[in-house]
Scaffold this motif. Structure first.
Motif, short mmCIF file in Angstrom:
data_model
loop_
_atom_site.label_atom_id
_atom_site.label_comp_id
_atom_site.label_asym_id
_atom_site.label_seq_id
_atom_site.Cartn_x
_atom_site.Cartn_y
_atom_site.Cartn_z
N ALA A 55 -30.06 10.81 82.81
CA ALA A 55 -31.21 9.93 83.01
C ALA A 55 -31.84 9.56 81.67
O ALA A 55 -32.55 8.56 81.58
N LEU A 57 -33.77 11.80 80.01
CA LEU A 57 -35.03 12.54 79.87
C LEU A 57 -34.98 13.47 78.66
O LEU A 57 -36.01 13.80 78.10
N THR A 75 -34.89 7.01 78.39
CA THR A 75 -34.84 6.50 79.76
C THR A 75 -34.88 4.98 79.78
O THR A 75 -35.46 4.36 78.89
N ASP A 76 -34.25 4.40 80.74
CA ASP A 76 -34.48 2.98 81.04
C ASP A 76 -34.11 2.73 82.50
O ASP A 76 -33.58 3.60 83.18
N ARG A 79 -30.68 3.58 84.78
CA ARG A 79 -30.34 4.83 85.43
C ARG A 79 -31.56 5.35 86.19
O ARG A 79 -32.48 5.89 85.60
N MET A 81 -33.58 7.71 89.00
CA MET A 81 -33.43 9.11 89.39
C MET A 81 -34.32 9.46 90.58
O MET A 81 -35.47 9.06 90.65
N SER B 160 -40.76 6.95 84.05
CA SER B 160 -39.91 6.68 82.88
C SER B 160 -38.52 6.23 83.31
O SER B 160 -37.96 5.29 82.74
N GLY B 163 -38.09 2.76 84.08
CA GLY B 163 -38.19 1.81 82.98
C GLY B 163 -39.60 1.62 82.43
O GLY B 163 -39.83 0.70 81.66
#
Lengths: 251, 258
Positions: A55, A57, A75-76, A79, A81, B160, B163
């Motif tokens: 992810a 993180l 993160t973006d 992906r 979660m 997060s 995004g």
């Protein structure tokens, strides 16, 4: 559709220190685009750590992960979660939770409404749009979690024991519904669980991790036909896979 | 009638009962032949003082002056606390920079600043509002910081991975998640505002409720002193009630709402 890869991934907590603890070692995996994959292992094998790294993180101490050839760092939205804990924002209604991601990127009111309508329907929460999360059961809140991630339109879905806290019946229902959603979107899913039956029922591929440090112990390709139905859980083929995996985890 | 209704009505009746018993006890004591009305004025005198002060306009003036100070001090103090608290509670660099300062100043009672504020700014309206602002700020900021530090990590991670930028997480997750703490901070600040108001007016004012108290002491008008105490109690009570309404509205999403 992109694929996700890990190359010789190793992670050591407190690396270089006295109490350094290697939780993952030489993880080399490829998850093909559009496939449903599970990672199983006894608790403490680092499967959640692996997922959190995918992810973005946190970063692995050695090795790298790539999504479609691009190194994963931070993160973006590509992906998404779903967490083991309840991550539904309690201060937003069901609908506002669902459209959270698009709203971050400045979606118009009309676009938000469209997304909210589509995904509340898809995850079976039609009629609950304006409810507060506190008014929902644990299973319904998990549906909000899943709908919210899907509505954000990621390339890969990472799921960390999402149904771990649900009762057996709700869990089976959620599994079937998840497969239906997956089937309609064909997004890559990586699903962490300690429930062997859940992994077999859902997956094309199951990665078995050994414990301390976590290494890839075995990869099981599940060739059960799709769509999967509940009565498959009792077929000889299913049970045979279950016996085999169970023996691996029970050492 | 369900359980909740019985509970609510029991709370109401018992509340009324306890107030009524105190009231009756006061009447009984003041009616005794050995009571000194100069020390413990009968209720009729207190009520009379109320009307006398209304007729002369002094109660109206005092209440207006005091409420103005409360609102100004509360507004300035809590707004500063909200801004500073959010930043300190969320951004590590700012925390390391500002937190020692807050911790060092926190144990100092706001009233301790009165002499230096009078020396600097004189016995002005600004001085009194400043003291109340400081009091509100200090009690409120601690709660805001605590709220920001108690934001569950899973909400932050969820945002997060969808995004959200660091600032978007701050704005759309941390601040709303911290609202229960923030509102508590505001409520405590309202109490602090009243406490500090009266103290600052006792020491340095030509009007206001604290001034009326002081005047009552100076001219031995015990009934006026008693009357002002009741007025202060009533105002603080009503404000707290109004605040609870706002709290209930803002917290309708929360499991722990009142």
């Amino acid at each position: 559709m992109p694929e996700i890869k890990t190359n010789n991934l190793t992670h050591t907590f407190g690396k270089g220190g006295e109490n350094a603890l290697t939780v993952l070692e030489d993880i080399d995996l490829t998850f093909e685009s559009g496939s449903f994959n599970s990672i199983i292992g006894t608790s403490g094998c680092g499967k959640s750590t692996l997922l959190k790294m995918m992810a973005g993180l946190f970063d692995p101490s050695d090795g790298a992960m790539t999504l479609d050839g691009t190194v994963i760092h931070g993160t973006d939205r590509r992906r998404g979660m779903v967490f083991q804990q309840d991550a539904v924002f309690p201060w937003m209604t069901v609908a506002k939770n669902i459209s959270y991601g698009p709203r971050l990127r400045g979606a118009s009111k009309a676009q938000q409404a469209e997304i909210e309508a589509k995904w509340t329907e898809m995850v079976g929460l039609k009629g609950f749009e304006d409810r507060w999360p506190r008014e929902l059961s644990g299973g319904m809140r998990k549906r909000v979690d899943i709908g919210r991630v899907y509505a954000n339109d990621p390339d890969v879905l990472l799921m960390d024991e999402p149904f771990g806290a649900l009762d057996a019946q709700t869990k089976e229902r959620m599994q079937s519904d998840l497969l239906q959603t997956w089937n309609q979107t064909k997004k890559t899913v990586i699903f962490v669980t300690h429930d062997i039956e859940e992994a077999i029922f859902l997956s094309d591929k199951i990665v078995v991790l050994s414990s301390r440090p976590g290494r890839v112990h075995h990869i099981e390709e599940v060739s059960l036909p799709r769509p999967r139905t509940d009565d498959m859980r009792l077929t000889e083929e299913f049970l045979e896979i279950k016996r085999r995996l169970w023996a691996m985890l029970d050492h | 009638m369900n359980v909740l209704d019985t509970l609510t009505s029991r709370r109401l009746w018992l509340g009324v009962l306890s107030v009524a018993v105190c009231f009756a006890a006061y009447i009984w004591v003041t009616n005794r032949p050995d009571n000194n009305p100069a020390l413990l004025p009968p209720i009729s005198d207190i009520v009379k003082s109320f009307f006398v002060n209304i007729e002369s306009g002094s109660l109206h003036t005092a209440l207006g002056a005091s409420l103005f100070r409360i609102f100004m001090g509360f507004f300035i103090g809590t707004t500063m606390a909200l801004i500073v608290g959010c930043l300190v509670g969320w951004y590590k660099t700012i925390e390391f920079l500002v937190d020692p300062l807050i911790e060092a100043l926190r144990p100092i009672p706001p009233l301790a600043y009165i002499p230096i504020i009078i020396i600097w700014f004189g016995i002005e309206e600004f001085s009194r509002v400043l003291i109340i602002s400081i009091a509100c700020f200090m009690v409120c900021v601690v709660n805001v910081i605590a709220g920001m530090k108690n934001v569950p990590q899973v909400y932050v991670d969820a945002a997060s991975t969808m995004g959200a930028s660091r600032f978007q997480v701050f704005r759309t997750v941390a601040v709303p998640a911290a609202t229960p703490f923030i509102i508590t901070g505001y409520r405590i600040a309202l109490g602090a505002a009243w406490t500090t108001l009266v103290a600052s007016e006792l020491l340095a004012a030509q009007n206001g409720l604290g001034f009326l108290l002081q005047e009552g002491r100076r001219y031995f008008l015990t009934d006026q002193v008693m009357m002002v105490i009741v007025i202060i109690g009533a105002c603080a009570f009503l404000m707290d009630r109004a605040f609870r309404r706002i709290q209930a509205y803002l917290m309708q999403w929360s499991e722990a709402r009142e």
